[in-house]
Design a protein around this motif. Structure first.
Motif, short mmCIF file in Angstrom:
data_model
loop_
_atom_site.label_atom_id
_atom_site.label_comp_id
_atom_site.label_asym_id
_atom_site.label_seq_id
_atom_site.Cartn_x
_atom_site.Cartn_y
_atom_site.Cartn_z
N THR A 59 0.86 -1.20 0.19
CA THR A 59 0.05 0.11 -0.05
C THR A 59 0.82 1.45 0.08
O THR A 59 0.62 2.30 -0.57
CB THR A 59 -0.80 0.05 1.13
OG1 THR A 59 -1.64 -1.23 1.20
CG2 THR A 59 -1.70 1.08 1.22
N MET A 60 2.03 1.21 0.91
CA MET A 60 2.80 2.50 1.15
C MET A 60 3.66 2.77 -0.58
O MET A 60 3.60 3.77 -0.72
CB MET A 60 3.90 2.32 1.77
CG MET A 60 4.96 3.35 2.02
SD MET A 60 6.45 3.08 3.17
CE MET A 60 7.13 1.90 2.01
N LEU A 61 3.97 1.56 -1.24
CA LEU A 61 4.77 1.74 -2.49
C LEU A 61 3.60 2.16 -3.48
O LEU A 61 3.76 2.99 -4.34
CB LEU A 61 5.17 0.50 -3.05
CG LEU A 61 6.44 0.03 -2.08
CD1 LEU A 61 6.89 -1.35 -2.64
CD2 LEU A 61 7.63 0.98 -2.36
N MET A 62 2.36 1.85 -3.51
CA MET A 62 1.33 2.41 -4.37
C MET A 62 1.04 3.74 -3.99
O MET A 62 0.86 4.73 -5.13
CB MET A 62 0.20 1.42 -4.26
CG MET A 62 0.00 0.11 -4.94
SD MET A 62 0.51 0.06 -6.60
CE MET A 62 -0.86 1.05 -7.30
N GLY A 63 1.08 4.18 -3.02
CA GLY A 63 0.77 5.72 -2.69
C GLY A 63 1.98 6.52 -3.02
O GLY A 63 1.83 7.66 -3.59
N CYS A 64 3.42 6.25 -2.86
CA CYS A 64 4.53 6.66 -3.30
C CYS A 64 4.31 6.86 -4.79
O CYS A 64 4.85 7.79 -5.34
CB CYS A 64 5.55 5.95 -2.79
SG CYS A 64 6.08 6.22 -1.10
N ALA A 65 4.03 5.72 -5.33
CA ALA A 65 3.93 5.81 -7.10
C ALA A 65 2.99 6.94 -7.56
O ALA A 65 3.19 7.60 -8.41
CB ALA A 65 3.61 4.41 -7.68
N VAL A 66 1.84 6.91 -6.84
CA VAL A 66 0.76 8.02 -7.15
C VAL A 66 1.28 9.37 -6.87
O VAL A 66 1.10 10.18 -7.72
CB VAL A 66 -0.62 7.72 -6.41
CG1 VAL A 66 -1.57 8.90 -6.60
CG2 VAL A 66 -1.03 6.30 -6.81
N ALA A 67 2.06 9.51 -5.69
CA ALA A 67 2.76 10.85 -5.30
C ALA A 67 3.49 11.04 -6.27
O ALA A 67 3.78 12.50 -6.69
CB ALA A 67 3.13 10.80 -4.01
N GLU A 68 4.43 10.49 -6.88
CA GLU A 68 5.55 10.73 -7.95
C GLU A 68 5.08 11.19 -9.22
O GLU A 68 5.65 11.64 -9.78
CB GLU A 68 6.39 9.39 -8.16
CG GLU A 68 7.58 9.53 -8.98
CD GLU A 68 8.61 10.49 -8.09
OE1 GLU A 68 9.19 11.33 -8.90
OE2 GLU A 68 8.69 10.58 -7.00
N THR A 69 3.77 10.52 -9.77
CA THR A 69 3.26 11.08 -10.82
C THR A 69 3.27 12.69 -10.83
O THR A 69 3.46 13.11 -12.11
CB THR A 69 1.70 10.39 -11.17
OG1 THR A 69 0.93 10.89 -10.12
CG2 THR A 69 1.94 9.05 -11.25
N THR A 70 2.96 13.39 -9.94
CA THR A 70 2.90 14.86 -9.68
C THR A 70 4.33 15.28 -10.37
O THR A 70 4.33 15.98 -11.22
CB THR A 70 2.71 15.40 -8.38
OG1 THR A 70 1.42 14.84 -8.14
CG2 THR A 70 2.42 16.52 -8.65
#
Length: 100
Positions: A59-70
């Motif tokens: 879950t943490m890695l998915m959240g970081c991936a979404v944040a990185e798209t910005t």
């Protein structure tokens, strides 16, 4: 001392470079804060429930991936501002308005 001879093209290139720098610089703050916050909370969660480490990490890695798209979107905008926008604006000014 002689005066500077600044053309419209020079101003367009300068504005594009400044815009690209601002796009990347300001957009890098959000992902940095978001990913740091997610990693910190993920570490706290694993400390409280070690048996759920794999689910928490996923879950943490998915959240970081979404944040990185910005940050990646800002990079794309900066590349467009540097390589595409100046030439487009110069062509518009030359053809439509008759400037430059």
């Amino acid at each position: 001392m002689e005066g500077l001879n600044i053309t419209g093209q020079d101003l367009i290139y300068a504005a594009s470079a400044i815009g690209a720098g601002l796009a990347v610089g300001l957009a890098a703050i959000g992902p940095g804060i978001g990913e740091g916050f997610a990693a910190g909370k993920g570490t706290e969660a694993v400390g409280r429930q070690p048996e759920a480490q794999s689910k928490i990490t996923t879950t943490m890695l998915m959240g970081c991936a979404v944040a990185e798209t910005t940050g990646l979107y800002a990079l794309v905008i900066a590349i467009l501002l540097i390589f595409v926008a100046p030439n487009t604006m110069i062509n518009i000014l030359k053809n439509t308005i008759g400037l430059l």
